[in-house]
Scaffold this motif. Structure first.
Motif, PDB file in Angstrom:
ATOM      1  N   UNK A   1       0.832  -1.204   0.000  1.00 40.45           N
ATOM      2  CA  UNK A   1       0.000   0.000   0.000  1.00 40.45           C
ATOM      3  C   UNK A   1       0.863   1.249   0.000  1.00 40.45           C
ATOM      4  N   UNK A   2       0.397   2.281  -0.720  1.00 37.45           N
ATOM      5  CA  UNK A   2       0.981   3.613  -0.560  1.00 37.45           C
ATOM      6  C   UNK A   2      -0.154   4.563  -0.200  1.00 37.45           C
ATOM      7  N   UNK A   3       0.058   5.361   0.834  1.00 36.19           N
ATOM      8  CA  UNK A   3      -1.001   6.243   1.322  1.00 36.19           C
ATOM      9  C   UNK A   3      -0.427   7.616   1.644  1.00 36.19           C
ATOM     10  N   UNK A   4      -1.258   8.613   1.514  1.00 32.06           N
ATOM     11  CA  UNK A   4      -0.912   9.981   1.888  1.00 32.06           C
ATOM     12  C   UNK A   4      -2.206  10.701   2.218  1.00 32.06           C
ATOM     13  N   UNK A   5      -2.094  11.845   2.873  1.00 32.68           N
ATOM     14  CA  UNK A   5      -3.286  12.651   3.103  1.00 32.68           C
ATOM     15  C   UNK A   5      -2.932  14.122   3.062  1.00 32.68           C
ATOM     16  N   UNK A   6      -3.960  14.972   3.037  1.00 32.81           N
ATOM     17  CA  UNK A   6      -3.738  16.388   2.765  1.00 32.81           C
ATOM     18  C   UNK A   6      -3.884  17.235   4.018  1.00 32.81           C
ATOM     19  N   UNK A   7      -4.074  18.520   3.825  1.00 27.82           N
ATOM     20  CA  UNK A   7      -4.125  19.473   4.934  1.00 27.82           C
ATOM     21  C   UNK A   7      -5.330  19.288   5.845  1.00 27.82           C
ATOM     22  N   UNK A   8      -6.333  18.536   5.399  1.00 30.42           N
ATOM     23  CA  UNK A   8      -7.528  18.334   6.206  1.00 30.42           C
ATOM     24  C   UNK A   8      -7.376  17.211   7.227  1.00 30.42           C
ATOM     25  N   UNK A   9      -6.279  16.452   7.121  1.00 29.30           N
ATOM     26  CA  UNK A   9      -6.095  15.363   8.067  1.00 29.30           C
ATOM     27  C   UNK A   9      -5.425  15.864   9.342  1.00 29.30           C
ATOM     28  N   UNK A  10      -5.464  15.023  10.366  1.00 30.06           N
ATOM     29  CA  UNK A  10      -4.733  15.251  11.613  1.00 30.06           C
ATOM     30  C   UNK A  10      -4.420  13.869  12.175  1.00 30.06           C
ATOM     31  N   UNK A  11      -3.627  13.765  13.231  1.00 33.96           N
ATOM     32  CA  UNK A  11      -3.266  12.430  13.722  1.00 33.96           C
ATOM     33  C   UNK A  11      -4.461  11.537  14.032  1.00 33.96           C
TER      34      UNK A  11
END
Length: 321
Positions: free
Chosen positions: A225-235
């Motif tokens: 898997x490769x995953x990422x998230x943007x400015x709307x995410x948090x821990x």
């Protein structure tokens, strides 16, 4: 998984807007991105509905579907490049003529919200799609060489190749100010050591999770898997979304995590706290702070392709793409 024909000099790239409209870009930005692609030897055309912009800076499902179908049906078009991300790409999935796409496999490239479209097409049509630069990404000046290099390697090349870290990265608003940018030194980091080869799936984490329970969700068991998230995410939201994905996978072979945007407040301490919750991640190769996602620059990755990961060497090799 079938591999669509590679791009060649002189090929036509069709730009479509399955999420936000091209109206979100300036006229100068559009011309700059178009010129950069033309300088690489490509012809650039645009879907007829890319400029339509409604209350949510998009167009109707019917208009977006029309542009998608026309791009795949047009024999002169060899690759489809998305304008930019957004929030509504998954609206299109029930209305796509997957038989048309299956009979006319070609490169589809984009990231962020386009994760839904790319994974759905790979799942339903059984050909590789690509998580990589949008059309709008080619407006960027600084760090463009690294991004373009891997775009070309993945979409034009045929021989396996290794991906190396960028020298520097940035999380600034480059689209507002190309001159005064802040760069930091790049370091890919190891959470757990290991070596594996497998099929690659993923993209934007919260978008990929929208596909769970639908016919468009790929079989990610025993995949990398490769995953990422943007400015709307948090821990907290990242932890919840990761747990959901791992439960859906029922076992994976490796994990690559793209670099977080600074506003996400994801510290190394927080990331380790989240990853430590999942015993399976201690026994497979896991790398993080990799060059993909919503920081710059970003590599191009084959969804449904094959990669080799040797995490303690910080080695990622693209094998089948």
């Amino acid at each position: 998984m079938k591999r669509p024909a590679k791009l060649k000099q002189g090929d036509e790239i069709r730009v479509i807007a399955p999420s936000r409209s091209i109206k979100i870009l300036s006229d100068e930005g559009i011309q700059l991105a178009k010129q950069r692609l033309e300088n690489l030897g490509f012809k650039v055309s645009f879907g007829k509905n890319t400029s339509i912009s409604d209350l949510q800076q998009s167009s109707s499902i019917e208009q977006r579907i029309e542009d998608l179908h026309e791009a795949f049906a047009d024999q002169q078009v060899k690759a489809v490049l998305t304008v930019i991300g957004g929030f509504n790409c998954n609206e299109l999935l029930p209305y796509i003529n997957y038989q048309l796409l299956m009979e006319n496999p070609k490169i589809l490239c984009g990231y962020s919200d386009v994760t839904a479209l790319a994974n759905a097409i790979s799942t339903k049509c059984q050909f590789i799609t690509y998580s990589g630069p949008h059309f709008s990404s080619f407006q960027m000046t600084g760090l463009q060489d690294y991004q373009t290099n891997y775009f070309i390697k993945c979409l034009m090349g045929a021989e396996p190749y290794q991906v190396y870290p960028s020298t520097h990265w940035s999380d600034d608003l480059w689209f507002l100010d190309q001159e005064n940018r802040v760069y930091e030194e790049t370091e890919w980091k190891v959470y757990s050591a290991g070596e594996t080869t497998g099929s690659l799936y993923g993209g934007n984490l919260c978008t990929l999770n929208l596909l769970q329970g639908t016919p468009y969700f790929p079989d990610i068991t025993d995949s990398i898997l490769f995953i990422e998230d943007d400015e709307l995410t948090n821990p907290e939201t990242f932890a919840r979304d990761l747990a959901s994905l791992l439960q859906a996978a029922n076992g994976i072979k490796g994990l690559l995590i793209g670099r977080f945007q600074k506003v996400s407040r994801m510290t190394e301490e927080q990331l380790y706290f989240i990853l430590d919750k999942h015993p399976q991640l201690k026994n497979i190769p896991v790398l993080y702070d990799i060059d993909f996602g919503h920081t710059q620059p970003s590599i191009t990755l084959p969804i449904g392709g094959t990669i080799h990961v040797h995490s303690n060497l910080r080695k990622v090799e693209i094998v089948n793409f």
